[in-house]
Design an enzyme around this catalytic site. Structure first.
Site, mmCIF file in Angstrom:
data_model
loop_
_atom_site.group_PDB
_atom_site.id
_atom_site.type_symbol
_atom_site.label_atom_id
_atom_site.label_comp_id
_atom_site.label_asym_id
_atom_site.label_seq_id
_atom_site.Cartn_x
_atom_site.Cartn_y
_atom_site.Cartn_z
ATOM 1 N N HIS A 78 62.686 26.398 48.138
ATOM 2 C CA HIS A 78 63.869 26.044 47.332
ATOM 3 C C HIS A 78 63.292 25.570 46.011
ATOM 4 O O HIS A 78 62.482 24.620 45.997
ATOM 5 C CB HIS A 78 64.673 24.945 48.045
ATOM 6 C CG HIS A 78 65.925 24.505 47.343
ATOM 7 N ND1 HIS A 78 67.143 24.382 47.996
ATOM 8 C CD2 HIS A 78 66.157 24.123 46.060
ATOM 9 C CE1 HIS A 78 68.072 23.964 47.137
ATOM 10 N NE2 HIS A 78 67.485 23.794 45.946
ATOM 11 N N ASP A 85 58.750 12.345 46.288
ATOM 12 C CA ASP A 85 57.975 13.170 47.219
ATOM 13 C C ASP A 85 57.474 12.308 48.371
ATOM 14 O O ASP A 85 57.028 11.173 48.184
ATOM 15 C CB ASP A 85 56.799 13.823 46.482
ATOM 16 C CG ASP A 85 56.227 14.992 47.256
ATOM 17 O OD1 ASP A 85 56.383 16.142 46.825
ATOM 18 O OD2 ASP A 85 55.605 14.749 48.328
ATOM 19 N N CYS A 109 68.017 21.866 50.894
ATOM 20 C CA CYS A 109 69.487 21.907 50.969
ATOM 21 C C CYS A 109 69.990 20.792 51.881
ATOM 22 O O CYS A 109 71.012 20.152 51.588
ATOM 23 C CB CYS A 109 69.967 23.264 51.466
ATOM 24 S SG CYS A 109 69.859 24.585 50.226
ATOM 25 N N CYS A 128 67.392 25.371 55.126
ATOM 26 C CA CYS A 128 66.518 24.950 54.021
ATOM 27 C C CYS A 128 66.405 23.433 53.988
ATOM 28 O O CYS A 128 67.415 22.722 53.906
ATOM 29 C CB CYS A 128 67.080 25.468 52.691
ATOM 30 S SG CYS A 128 66.253 24.769 51.251
ATOM 31 N N HIS A 133 71.007 26.730 45.804
ATOM 32 C CA HIS A 133 69.766 27.233 46.404
ATOM 33 C C HIS A 133 69.294 28.513 45.727
ATOM 34 O O HIS A 133 70.011 29.519 45.711
ATOM 35 C CB HIS A 133 69.953 27.514 47.904
ATOM 36 C CG HIS A 133 68.702 28.041 48.547
ATOM 37 N ND1 HIS A 133 67.800 27.221 49.200
ATOM 38 C CD2 HIS A 133 68.177 29.283 48.592
ATOM 39 C CE1 HIS A 133 66.784 27.952 49.630
ATOM 40 N NE2 HIS A 133 66.990 29.207 49.283
ATOM 41 N N HIS A 152 57.947 19.428 40.348
ATOM 42 C CA HIS A 152 57.260 18.159 40.579
ATOM 43 C C HIS A 152 57.124 17.439 39.233
ATOM 44 O O HIS A 152 56.594 18.023 38.275
ATOM 45 C CB HIS A 152 55.844 18.398 41.116
ATOM 46 C CG HIS A 152 55.767 19.117 42.431
ATOM 47 N ND1 HIS A 152 55.463 18.484 43.615
ATOM 48 C CD2 HIS A 152 55.927 20.431 42.747
ATOM 49 C CE1 HIS A 152 55.444 19.367 44.605
ATOM 50 N NE2 HIS A 152 55.716 20.565 44.104
ATOM 51 N N ASN A 175 55.490 25.172 41.796
ATOM 52 C CA ASN A 175 54.734 26.173 42.537
ATOM 53 C C ASN A 175 55.672 27.306 42.930
ATOM 54 O O ASN A 175 56.778 27.070 43.410
ATOM 55 C CB ASN A 175 54.112 25.545 43.787
ATOM 56 C CG ASN A 175 53.082 24.490 43.444
ATOM 57 O OD1 ASN A 175 52.294 24.674 42.526
ATOM 58 N ND2 ASN A 175 53.085 23.376 44.160
ATOM 59 N N HIS A 232 61.896 23.890 42.977
ATOM 60 C CA HIS A 232 61.757 22.471 42.656
ATOM 61 C C HIS A 232 60.672 22.288 41.619
ATOM 62 O O HIS A 232 59.758 23.102 41.494
ATOM 63 C CB HIS A 232 61.457 21.646 43.915
ATOM 64 C CG HIS A 232 60.283 22.129 44.703
ATOM 65 N ND1 HIS A 232 60.335 23.207 45.559
ATOM 66 C CD2 HIS A 232 59.003 21.686 44.758
ATOM 67 C CE1 HIS A 232 59.158 23.397 46.121
ATOM 68 N NE2 HIS A 232 58.321 22.499 45.635
HETATM 69 P P1 AMP Z 1 55.546 22.653 47.178
HETATM 70 O O1 AMP Z 1 54.270 22.645 47.989
HETATM 71 O O2 AMP Z 1 55.318 22.881 45.717
HETATM 72 O O3 AMP Z 1 56.543 23.619 47.780
HETATM 73 O O4 AMP Z 1 56.145 21.193 47.266
HETATM 74 C C1 AMP Z 1 56.898 20.751 48.335
HETATM 75 C C2 AMP Z 1 56.821 19.241 48.317
HETATM 76 O O5 AMP Z 1 57.831 18.754 49.166
HETATM 77 C C3 AMP Z 1 55.502 18.665 48.809
HETATM 78 O O6 AMP Z 1 54.885 17.919 47.760
HETATM 79 C C4 AMP Z 1 55.914 17.791 49.991
HETATM 80 O O7 AMP Z 1 55.165 16.600 50.083
HETATM 81 C C5 AMP Z 1 57.366 17.534 49.696
HETATM 82 N N1 AMP Z 1 58.196 17.231 50.847
HETATM 83 C C6 AMP Z 1 58.250 17.892 52.034
HETATM 84 N N2 AMP Z 1 59.169 17.337 52.844
HETATM 85 C C7 AMP Z 1 59.715 16.304 52.155
HETATM 86 C C8 AMP Z 1 60.716 15.335 52.447
HETATM 87 N N3 AMP Z 1 61.365 15.314 53.628
HETATM 88 N N4 AMP Z 1 61.001 14.402 51.514
HETATM 89 C C9 AMP Z 1 60.372 14.403 50.322
HETATM 90 N N5 AMP Z 1 59.421 15.297 49.975
HETATM 91 C C10 AMP Z 1 59.092 16.233 50.879
#
Ligand code: AMP
Length: 113
Positions: A97, A30, A7, A4, A46, A101, A86, A99
């Site tokens: 995982h 982000d 994680c 993940c 997780h 925003h 989401n 989260h």
């Molecule tokens: P979601 O589409 O709601 O699952 O959001 C996942 C978010 O993770 C997206 O907005 C990506 O831009 C962000 N994301 C993906 N990889 C990374 C990373 N390595 N560091 C920070 N944010 C990330």
């Protein structure tokens, strides 16, 4: 979970720009921000999404929302902010995982979808 992305970020195996942390929650910026402030608030335990929130205690789940508010205050989002989680493919969840925003620093659009 060993495969993940979030994680690995929590474990420090993948770098991130930390914005906030406590015992239960890690928050980082982000990588592709959609607002001047765009922070992801993630439970350290997780669970794949909000649909899997039964895998968290009520305290752990509440800690996520409290962390969202703490991040907003820390970032100076006095004018308001938006919190989005989401959940699943129809919502275009890309990282499995849970989260949240935290978006702010500009006027949000009126539509949510
Ligand atoms: P979601 O589409 O709601 O699952 O959001 C996942 C978010 O993770 C997206 O907005 C990506 O831009 C962000 N994301 C993906 N990889 C990374 C990373 N390595 N560091 C920070 N944010 C990330």
């Amino acid at each position: 979970m060993s495969d993940c992305l979030f994680c690995k970020i929590i474990a420090g195996e993948i770098p991130s720009a930390k914005a906030y942390e406590n015992d239960q929650v890690y928050a980082f910026r982000d990588i592709a921000p959609m607002a001047p402030t765009h922070v992801l608030v993630v439970p350290k335990k997780h669970v794949p999404s909000l649909a899997g929130a039964d895998g968290l205690t009520d305290a752990e789940l509440a800690a996520c929302l409290r962390a969202c508010a703490a991040v907003a205050a820390q970032e100076g989002l006095e004018g308001g902010f938006r919190v989005v989680s989401n959940c699943g493919d129809d919502a275009c969840q890309s990282v499995k995982h849970l989260h949240f925003h935290v978006l702010g620093g500009r006027k949000m659009t009126e539509g949510m979808a």
